[in-house]
Scaffold this motif. Structure first.
Motif, PDB file in Angstrom:
ATOM      1  N   ILE A  76       0.881  -1.242  -0.227  1.00  0.00           N
ATOM      2  CA  ILE A  76       0.137  -0.043   0.048  1.00  0.00           C
ATOM      3  C   ILE A  76       0.962   1.391  -0.032  1.00  0.00           C
ATOM      4  N   THR A  77       0.409   2.265  -0.329  1.00  0.00           N
ATOM      5  CA  THR A  77       0.801   3.511  -0.257  1.00  0.00           C
ATOM      6  C   THR A  77       1.029   3.981   1.402  1.00  0.00           C
ATOM      7  N   VAL A  78       2.388   3.794   1.816  1.00  0.00           N
ATOM      8  CA  VAL A  78       2.496   4.162   3.185  1.00  0.00           C
ATOM      9  C   VAL A  78       1.933   5.240   3.802  1.00  0.00           C
ATOM     10  N   PRO A  79       0.948   5.250   4.785  1.00  0.00           N
ATOM     11  CA  PRO A  79       0.505   6.472   5.280  1.00  0.00           C
ATOM     12  C   PRO A  79       1.362   7.481   5.992  1.00  0.00           C
ATOM     13  N   LEU A  80       1.242   8.733   5.650  1.00  0.00           N
ATOM     14  CA  LEU A  80       2.081   9.806   6.324  1.00  0.00           C
ATOM     15  C   LEU A  80       3.621   9.739   5.994  1.00  0.00           C
ATOM     16  N   ASP A  81       3.904   9.021   4.959  1.00  0.00           N
ATOM     17  CA  ASP A  81       5.193   9.071   4.611  1.00  0.00           C
ATOM     18  C   ASP A  81       6.249   8.748   5.790  1.00  0.00           C
ATOM     19  N   THR A  82       6.585   7.337   5.800  1.00  0.00           N
ATOM     20  CA  THR A  82       7.596   6.888   7.038  1.00  0.00           C
ATOM     21  C   THR A  82       8.899   7.398   6.654  1.00  0.00           C
ATOM     22  N   ARG A  83       9.216   7.993   5.560  1.00  0.00           N
ATOM     23  CA  ARG A  83      10.660   8.410   5.378  1.00  0.00           C
ATOM     24  C   ARG A  83      10.844   9.745   6.069  1.00  0.00           C
ATOM     25  N   LEU A 116      -8.169   2.526   1.545  1.00  0.00           N
ATOM     26  CA  LEU A 116      -9.379   3.186   1.302  1.00  0.00           C
ATOM     27  C   LEU A 116      -9.301   4.432   0.459  1.00  0.00           C
ATOM     28  N   ARG A 117      -8.184   5.074   0.535  1.00  0.00           N
ATOM     29  CA  ARG A 117      -8.054   6.233  -0.235  1.00  0.00           C
ATOM     30  C   ARG A 117      -8.726   7.403   0.691  1.00  0.00           C
ATOM     31  N   LEU A 118      -8.599   7.427   1.911  1.00  0.00           N
ATOM     32  CA  LEU A 118      -9.181   8.331   2.883  1.00  0.00           C
ATOM     33  C   LEU A 118      -8.125   8.962   3.578  1.00  0.00           C
ATOM     34  N   ASP A 119      -8.179  10.442   3.774  1.00  0.00           N
ATOM     35  CA  ASP A 119      -7.249  11.145   4.269  1.00  0.00           C
ATOM     36  C   ASP A 119      -6.994  10.668   5.992  1.00  0.00           C
ATOM     37  N   VAL A 120      -5.817  10.208   6.091  1.00  0.00           N
ATOM     38  CA  VAL A 120      -5.266   9.638   7.591  1.00  0.00           C
ATOM     39  C   VAL A 120      -5.327  10.768   8.563  1.00  0.00           C
ATOM     40  N   HIS A 121      -5.096  12.035   8.106  1.00  0.00           N
ATOM     41  CA  HIS A 121      -4.795  13.220   8.967  1.00  0.00           C
ATOM     42  C   HIS A 121      -5.939  13.671   9.876  1.00  0.00           C
ATOM     43  N   ALA A 122      -7.018  13.368   9.425  1.00  0.00           N
ATOM     44  CA  ALA A 122      -8.213  13.662   9.896  1.00  0.00           C
ATOM     45  C   ALA A 122      -8.659  13.176  11.456  1.00  0.00           C
ATOM     46  N   VAL A 123      -8.018  11.611  11.372  1.00  0.00           N
ATOM     47  CA  VAL A 123      -8.503  10.732  12.782  1.00  0.00           C
ATOM     48  C   VAL A 123      -7.444  11.075  13.888  1.00  0.00           C
ATOM     49  N   ILE A 141       1.690  16.060  13.533  1.00  0.00           N
ATOM     50  CA  ILE A 141       1.183  16.092  12.153  1.00  0.00           C
ATOM     51  C   ILE A 141      -0.098  16.396  11.878  1.00  0.00           C
ATOM     52  N   HIS A 142      -0.976  16.058  12.879  1.00  0.00           N
ATOM     53  CA  HIS A 142      -2.555  16.596  12.554  1.00  0.00           C
ATOM     54  C   HIS A 142      -2.796  18.055  12.876  1.00  0.00           C
ATOM     55  N   LEU A 143      -1.972  18.708  13.986  1.00  0.00           N
ATOM     56  CA  LEU A 143      -2.075  20.097  14.072  1.00  0.00           C
ATOM     57  C   LEU A 143      -1.518  21.005  12.642  1.00  0.00           C
ATOM     58  N   ARG A 144      -0.645  20.342  12.117  1.00  0.00           N
ATOM     59  CA  ARG A 144      -0.212  21.062  10.949  1.00  0.00           C
ATOM     60  C   ARG A 144      -1.021  20.803   9.895  1.00  0.00           C
ATOM     61  N   TRP A 145      -1.607  19.688   9.828  1.00  0.00           N
ATOM     62  CA  TRP A 145      -2.668  19.426   8.814  1.00  0.00           C
ATOM     63  C   TRP A 145      -3.985  20.380   8.953  1.00  0.00           C
ATOM     64  N   LEU A 146      -4.490  20.411  10.384  1.00  0.00           N
ATOM     65  CA  LEU A 146      -5.592  21.155  10.866  1.00  0.00           C
ATOM     66  C   LEU A 146      -5.396  22.606  10.439  1.00  0.00           C
ATOM     67  N   SER A 147      -4.268  23.210  10.556  1.00  0.00           N
ATOM     68  CA  SER A 147      -4.139  24.585  10.122  1.00  0.00           C
ATOM     69  C   SER A 147      -4.225  25.039   8.791  1.00  0.00           C
ATOM     70  N   GLY A 148      -4.011  24.137   7.985  1.00  0.00           N
ATOM     71  CA  GLY A 148      -4.348  24.544   6.618  1.00  0.00           C
ATOM     72  C   GLY A 148      -3.790  25.627   6.100  1.00  0.00           C
TER      73      GLY A 148
END
Length: 340
Positions: A21-28, A49-56, A263-270
């Motif tokens: 799968i496409t590794v979520p949140l880019d482990t690199r 499932l091609r859902l945004d993993v950041h939101a949860v 990661i969540h807070l950075r995504w949430l700031s948009g």
């Protein structure tokens, strides 16, 4: 060998995962690509499932120190339902596990197992055929006839077969020390893919609820009070395996949670210019994750060499970063810093 269920057609709900799968949140780019326990396979599933993993990820902010380990981040059912339309339900295993898997996957539901890692070949070099320990996975592909299972585990997608399949299906029943699994079904019928801004709006609402769950007694101060003594005992014993388990539910879980929260807070700031406090809190939590990684490496080296190490300075900086993040998020006022 186990007899297959009466109807033994292969059941696979998400196809096209044969090559991973496409590794979520880019482990690199992550310090802690694993370490969040139950949350890890959920993130892998959402990515498949091609859902945004950041939101949860908002719930990881509210982890707490439970005196001998950090609480394990588990995505709340309400978050999964509101954000992505997924519904987890407890599954009672009153029949053979193979029958339940055939029934539930046949009805279009995935099955999460807290399974014995003894039978999970992707843990080779750690738990596989070495020790019995429960580990969360999500079953997606079940083929009783060919004794093959496809599953999400940690940050990837894997397969097991033959003797491992038989062992997992019979775990806890043969008196061989293997651990019986527990199970949850994941209902997919309500799955919805929301626009990014809708997800951010919902996640901001959920964040307010998670901040209400922030521990009122400073969790890192409580962790500080006993972590050094526990590490000193592991060093004296040169207990490498004990240190691994101690780190898994301690420093690693804390570090992984802090990184995911950042990661969540950075995504949430948009693109919101009024979200500077979210970015600043994310920076504080990222620094906490960096320091936790340094503390883990120091602890591992100390136990391997039998040489004591003092983590007081590192743990103090970690505690201050947590305090700063909570203050920026508006939850700092409820936290008691002085535990004397």
């Amino acid at each position: 060998m186990l007899p297959p269920p009466a109807t033994a057609a292969r059941l696979c709900l998400i196809n096209g995962l044969e090559h991973g799968i496409t590794v979520p949140l880019d482990t690199r780019q992550r310090l802690w690509p694993q370490g969040s326990g139950v949350l890890d396979p959920w993130l892998s599933l959402l990515a498949a499932l091609r859902l945004d993993v950041h939101a949860v990820l908002g719930h990881v902010l509210a982890i707490d120190w439970l005196d001998d380990q950090w609480s394990e981040p588990r995505p709340p059912a309400e978050d999964l339902r509101r954000l992505h339309g997924l519904e987890p339900h407890a599954l009672t295993l009153w029949r053979p596990l193979a029958d339940h898997l055939h029934e539930q996957l046949g009805a279009g539901r995935l099955v999460m197992l807290e399974a014995d890692a003894w039978w999970l070949p992707d843990t080779d070099g750690q738990d596989y055929r070495r020790q019995h320990r429960r580990s969360p996975l999500i079953v997606n592909d079940f083929d009783a006839t060919h004794r093959r299972l496809g599953y999400f585990h940690h940050d990837g997608y894997f397969h097991l077969q033959d003797e491992d399949f038989d062992g997992l299906m019979q775990a806890g029943l043969q008196g061989d020390g293997s651990l019986a699994p527990s199970a949850t079904v994941i209902e997919l019928r309500g799955l919805v893919r929301r626009p990014p801004e809708t997800l951010r709006h919902l996640a901001r609402q959920l964040l307010e609820r998670h901040l209400e769950r922030i521990p009122t007694r400073h969790p890192l101060r409580r962790w500080q009070r006993r972590s050094q003594a526990e590490l000193d005992a592991l060093v004296r014993q040169r207990n490498v395996e004990g240190c691994r388990r101690w780190l898994d539910c301690g420093i690693a879980r804390l570090g992984a949670s802090a990184e995911l929260a950042a990661i969540h807070l950075r995504w949430l700031s948009g693109e919101d210019s009024g979200s500077a406090h979210l970015l600043q809190a994310a920076d504080a939590l990222r620094q906490l994750a960096v320091l936790a990684r340094a503390a883990q490496l120091k602890a591992q080296r100390a136990v391997q060499q039998g040489q004591p190490v003092d983590l007081a300075a590192l743990s103090e900086r970690m505690a201050r970063h947590w305090s700063r993040a909570m203050a920026l998020l508006g939850a700092g006022a409820i936290v008691i810093e002085d535990l004397a």
